[in-house]
Design a protein around this motif. Structure first.
Motif, PDB file in Angstrom:
ATOM      1  N   TYR A   9       0.829  -1.213   0.000  1.00  0.00           N
ATOM      2  CA  TYR A   9       0.000   0.000   0.000  1.00  0.00           C
ATOM      3  C   TYR A   9       0.861   1.260   0.000  1.00  0.00           C
ATOM      4  CZ  TYR A   9      -4.320  -2.576   0.644  1.00  0.00           C
ATOM      5  OH  TYR A   9      -5.390  -3.392   0.457  1.00  0.00           O
ATOM      6  N   LEU A  10       1.964   1.216   0.712  1.00  0.00           N
ATOM      7  CA  LEU A  10       2.875   2.357   0.741  1.00  0.00           C
ATOM      8  C   LEU A  10       3.490   2.583  -0.641  1.00  0.00           C
ATOM      9  CD1 LEU A  10       4.316   4.533   2.385  1.00  0.00           C
ATOM     10  CD2 LEU A  10       6.081   2.835   2.957  1.00  0.00           C
ATOM     11  N   SER A  11       3.848   1.492  -1.312  1.00  0.00           N
ATOM     12  CA  SER A  11       4.433   1.613  -2.653  1.00  0.00           C
ATOM     13  C   SER A  11       3.431   2.222  -3.634  1.00  0.00           C
ATOM     14  CB  SER A  11       4.872   0.226  -3.160  1.00  0.00           C
ATOM     15  OG  SER A  11       5.855  -0.329  -2.312  1.00  0.00           O
ATOM     16  N   VAL A  12       2.169   1.733  -3.566  1.00  0.00           N
ATOM     17  CA  VAL A  12       1.128   2.267  -4.451  1.00  0.00           C
ATOM     18  C   VAL A  12       0.913   3.751  -4.181  1.00  0.00           C
ATOM     19  CG1 VAL A  12      -1.336   2.182  -5.017  1.00  0.00           C
ATOM     20  CG2 VAL A  12      -0.029   0.054  -4.771  1.00  0.00           C
ATOM     21  N   ALA A  13       0.903   4.120  -2.912  1.00  0.00           N
ATOM     22  CA  ALA A  13       0.695   5.524  -2.553  1.00  0.00           C
ATOM     23  C   ALA A  13       1.835   6.397  -3.065  1.00  0.00           C
ATOM     24  CB  ALA A  13       0.567   5.647  -1.035  1.00  0.00           C
ATOM     25  N   LEU A  14       3.081   5.918  -2.901  1.00  0.00           N
ATOM     26  CA  LEU A  14       4.234   6.696  -3.359  1.00  0.00           C
ATOM     27  C   LEU A  14       4.232   6.859  -4.880  1.00  0.00           C
ATOM     28  CD1 LEU A  14       7.063   5.271  -1.055  1.00  0.00           C
ATOM     29  CD2 LEU A  14       6.104   7.584  -1.026  1.00  0.00           C
ATOM     30  N   VAL A  15       3.923   5.761  -5.595  1.00  0.00           N
ATOM     31  CA  VAL A  15       3.860   5.825  -7.065  1.00  0.00           C
ATOM     32  C   VAL A  15       2.773   6.809  -7.498  1.00  0.00           C
ATOM     33  CG1 VAL A  15       3.282   4.526  -9.155  1.00  0.00           C
ATOM     34  CG2 VAL A  15       4.817   3.529  -7.446  1.00  0.00           C
ATOM     35  N   SER A  16       1.624   6.766  -6.824  1.00  0.00           N
ATOM     36  CA  SER A  16       0.521   7.675  -7.156  1.00  0.00           C
ATOM     37  C   SER A  16       0.926   9.124  -6.946  1.00  0.00           C
ATOM     38  CB  SER A  16      -0.715   7.348  -6.306  1.00  0.00           C
ATOM     39  OG  SER A  16      -1.147   6.027  -6.538  1.00  0.00           O
ATOM     40  N   VAL A  18       4.016  10.341  -6.966  1.00  0.00           N
ATOM     41  CA  VAL A  18       5.021  10.698  -7.979  1.00  0.00           C
ATOM     42  C   VAL A  18       4.351  11.017  -9.313  1.00  0.00           C
ATOM     43  CG1 VAL A  18       6.919   9.800  -9.376  1.00  0.00           C
ATOM     44  CG2 VAL A  18       6.916   9.438  -6.903  1.00  0.00           C
ATOM     45  N   LEU A  19       3.401  10.159  -9.721  1.00  0.00           N
ATOM     46  CA  LEU A  19       2.702  10.395 -10.989  1.00  0.00           C
ATOM     47  C   LEU A  19       1.890  11.680 -10.952  1.00  0.00           C
ATOM     48  CD1 LEU A  19       1.476   6.774 -11.854  1.00  0.00           C
ATOM     49  CD2 LEU A  19       3.279   8.078 -12.997  1.00  0.00           C
ATOM     50  N   LEU A  20       1.245  11.923  -9.815  1.00  0.00           N
ATOM     51  CA  LEU A  20       0.444  13.130  -9.653  1.00  0.00           C
ATOM     52  C   LEU A  20       1.317  14.381  -9.769  1.00  0.00           C
ATOM     53  CD1 LEU A  20      -2.528  13.884  -9.071  1.00  0.00           C
ATOM     54  CD2 LEU A  20      -1.903  14.072  -6.656  1.00  0.00           C
ATOM     55  N   VAL A  21       2.464  14.344  -9.092  1.00  0.00           N
ATOM     56  CA  VAL A  21       3.390  15.484  -9.162  1.00  0.00           C
ATOM     57  C   VAL A  21       3.922  15.651 -10.572  1.00  0.00           C
ATOM     58  CG1 VAL A  21       5.637  16.328  -8.398  1.00  0.00           C
ATOM     59  CG2 VAL A  21       4.037  15.357  -6.731  1.00  0.00           C
ATOM     60  N   LYS A  22       4.257  14.514 -11.210  1.00  0.00           N
ATOM     61  CA  LYS A  22       4.815  14.564 -12.565  1.00  0.00           C
ATOM     62  C   LYS A  22       3.855  15.236 -13.546  1.00  0.00           C
ATOM     63  CE  LYS A  22       6.348  11.647 -16.394  1.00  0.00           C
ATOM     64  NZ  LYS A  22       6.573  10.245 -16.865  1.00  0.00           N
ATOM     65  N   TYR A  23       2.569  14.867 -13.473  1.00  0.00           N
ATOM     66  CA  TYR A  23       1.618  15.368 -14.456  1.00  0.00           C
ATOM     67  C   TYR A  23       1.026  16.719 -14.081  1.00  0.00           C
ATOM     68  CZ  TYR A  23       1.880  10.931 -16.887  1.00  0.00           C
ATOM     69  OH  TYR A  23       2.341   9.846 -17.590  1.00  0.00           O
ATOM     70  N   LEU A  24       1.042  17.050 -12.792  1.00  0.00           N
ATOM     71  CA  LEU A  24       0.494  18.344 -12.386  1.00  0.00           C
ATOM     72  C   LEU A  24       1.530  19.464 -12.441  1.00  0.00           C
ATOM     73  CD1 LEU A  24      -1.908  17.609  -9.377  1.00  0.00           C
ATOM     74  CD2 LEU A  24      -2.484  18.239 -11.723  1.00  0.00           C
ATOM     75  N   THR A  25       2.820  19.104 -12.341  1.00  0.00           N
ATOM     76  CA  THR A  25       3.859  20.136 -12.336  1.00  0.00           C
ATOM     77  C   THR A  25       3.838  21.015 -13.583  1.00  0.00           C
ATOM     78  OG1 THR A  25       5.315  18.836 -10.901  1.00  0.00           O
ATOM     79  CG2 THR A  25       6.344  20.541 -12.245  1.00  0.00           C
ATOM     80  N   PRO A  26       3.726  20.448 -14.816  1.00  0.00           N
ATOM     81  CA  PRO A  26       3.657  21.325 -15.996  1.00  0.00           C
ATOM     82  C   PRO A  26       2.462  22.268 -15.955  1.00  0.00           C
ATOM     83  CG  PRO A  26       4.116  19.062 -16.650  1.00  0.00           C
ATOM     84  CD  PRO A  26       3.756  19.030 -15.205  1.00  0.00           C
ATOM     85  N   TRP A  27       1.325  21.789 -15.444  1.00  0.00           N
ATOM     86  CA  TRP A  27       0.134  22.641 -15.360  1.00  0.00           C
ATOM     87  C   TRP A  27       0.347  23.753 -14.340  1.00  0.00           C
ATOM     88  CZ3 TRP A  27      -3.358  22.384 -19.025  1.00  0.00           C
ATOM     89  CH2 TRP A  27      -3.515  21.199 -19.735  1.00  0.00           C
ATOM     90  N   TYR A  28       1.009  23.398 -13.230  1.00  0.00           N
ATOM     91  CA  TYR A  28       1.300  24.406 -12.204  1.00  0.00           C
ATOM     92  C   TYR A  28       2.228  25.484 -12.769  1.00  0.00           C
ATOM     93  CZ  TYR A  28       3.322  26.516  -8.019  1.00  0.00           C
ATOM     94  OH  TYR A  28       3.760  27.417  -7.077  1.00  0.00           O
TER      95      TYR A  28
END
Length: 460
Positions: A9-16, A18-28
């Motif tokens: 569960y910790l791994s899934v949360a961390l991956v989520s 990372v992906l969220l930051v990766k895809y939201l950073t350009p929009w930010y």
């Protein structure tokens, strides 16, 4: 009982995350870039989620009213947020538009991109070297000697429309845009492909005509509905599926016409060694006209034209340009003519002067001729004023690929009409900055035009 694995569960949360930051950073970053670009520009505070859209209430029906609202927000630059991330600097004064027009920056994909499934990479949406090459190749299609050959089609299509109107009962109002659009499309099909459809008199049964009309309407409706901007959502809708089916049909039709014309050209020129070996393209076009015993149309020129290396357009490029000019040519012409009729009704004194001038130039002739056009000076002025008040292409969008300095319009210069700007009036915008220039606003800017809402030569 299933054993829960905390590490999983910790791994899934961390991956989520990372992906969220990766895809939201350009929009930010895009949002921060917009906030910096708009710093100090006077305008209403945008909604955190819907941006400026809540203030404008953009829709297809209220679009002109929304543009007037934007015009009241600032005389030179207006900040526009279409949601939390998508932003534009709306340029509405010659001081700020000029630097952008002097560049070769690419068109913004919002809006223009919706046309690509239909018109491909034609002149309207292409950019860079391809745009320059194809624009050069197509220039000869608009030479006066070529346009003169279209006069018979112009007169014939206009006469058909007027005869239909003349057959209707007197004293009743008529809806003008649809028949004017049919007349313009009939004209374009004859001039681009020598294709006779009879679309003005067949009660709208022609499948090609219906497809072109519905695709144009669909693109405009999509522009005003952000929910169907993403392709994957749009093509899930019934409207999106119909759009794709229409595109497939129109492309199949175009390709059939192009293949038939290529075979025809090959047949009548196969024995002409002079045409094969002649490097003078104008001479080749003249020879083809003599051999085919017909006026050149747009498709002929697309198939025969070649660049400096002797390379012509591919079949796909030809199809894209045919679809581009059919869409742009009929839609913009129909819009301009419809507003011209509206202005005739609004300004009867202008209507009477135009009628008198046309009657004087025509004399006893039934149809207008090429040389008559230069004599219609008042009508030309009137049409240009109609285009100022109601430009058929209502906006232009660009997205920077290189930094651009706009020397005026910021700070105190937002409201300065002097020839020389205040000390701090400019700003350098970085790549990714988006600009929008609504011609409707630019042409009605009260800081430029003394009485922007009326035709300016009524006293002439």
């Amino acid at each position: 009982m299933i054993q829960l694995n905390p590490a999983l569960y910790l791994s899934v949360a961390l991956v989520s995350i990372v992906l969220l930051v990766k895809y939201l950073t350009p929009w930010y970053r895009l949002r921060k870039q917009g906030q910096k670009a708009m710093e100090g520009i006077i305008g209403q505070e945008p909604h955190w989620l819907f941006g400026t859209l809540t203030q404008l209430q953009l829709s297809e029906a209220s679009f002109l009213d929304a543009l007037k609202q934007l015009n009241e927000m600032g005389p030179k630059i207006v900040p526009l947020w279409m949601g939390p991330f998508l932003w534009y600097l709306v340029l509405v004064h010659p001081h700020v538009v000029k630097p952008l027009l002097e560049t070769a920056e690419p068109k913004d994909e919002i809006g223009y991109g919706f046309l690509r499934p239909w018109i491909g990479d034609g002149l309207l949406v292409s950019k860079g070297e391809k745009w320059h090459r194809n624009r050069h190749l197509l220039t000869r299609a608009f030479h006066f000697d070529i346009l003169k050959g279209y006069m018979q089609s112009f007169n014939s299509c206009a006469t058909t429309m007027l005869d239909i109107w003349d057959s209707k009962p007197r004293g009743r109002t008529i809806e003008m845009f649809k028949p004017v659009s049919l007349m313009a499309l009939d004209n374009m099909l004859q001039c681009t492909m020598s294709f006779q459809t009879g679309c003005q008199t067949d009660s709208g049964e022609n499948k090609y005509i219906k497809a072109v009309f519905e695709m144009g309407e669909t693109v405009m409706k999509r522009v005003f509905n952000p929910l169907v901007h993403p392709d994957f959502l749009f093509y899930l809708t019934p409207c999106g599926r119909r759009f794709k089916a229409h595109c497939d049909y129109v492309h199949e039709f175009d390709e059939k016409i192009i293949a038939e014309r290529k075979a025809y050209i090959q047949k009548i020129t196969s024995n002409s060694e002079r045409m094969k070996n002649d490097a003078d393209e104008n001479q080749n076009l003249s020879l083809y006209m003599k051999m085919s015993k017909k006026n050149l149309d747009f498709l002929d020129i697309l198939l025969l034209t070649k660049d400096e290396d002797g390379k012509g357009l591919s079949d796909r490029e030809i199809r894209d340009e045919v679809d581009t000019f059919l869409f742009e040519g009929h839609d913009t012409t129909a819009s301009a003519l419809s507003w011209a009729f509206y202005c005739f009704a609004t300004y009867p004194e202008c209507q009477e002067k135009c009628r008198t001038e046309v009657q004087t130039v025509l004399g006893n002739k039934k149809y207008i001729e090429w040389n008559d056009l230069a004599k219609l000076s008042y009508l030309t002025m009137f049409i240009k004023e109609v285009l100022r008040l109601y430009p058929p292409v209502f906006t232009m969008a660009r997205k920077l690929s290189n930094p651009l300095t706009i020397n005026r319009g910021f700070g105190e210069d937002q409201f300065c009409q002097a020839e020389f700007p205040p000390p701090v009036a400019g700003r350098t915008l970085g790549p990714g900055s988006s600009f929008n220039t609504p011609m409707f606003m630019l042409h009605r800017n009260a800081a430029v035009w003394p009485d922007p809402e009326v035709i300016i030569f009524l006293s002439c």
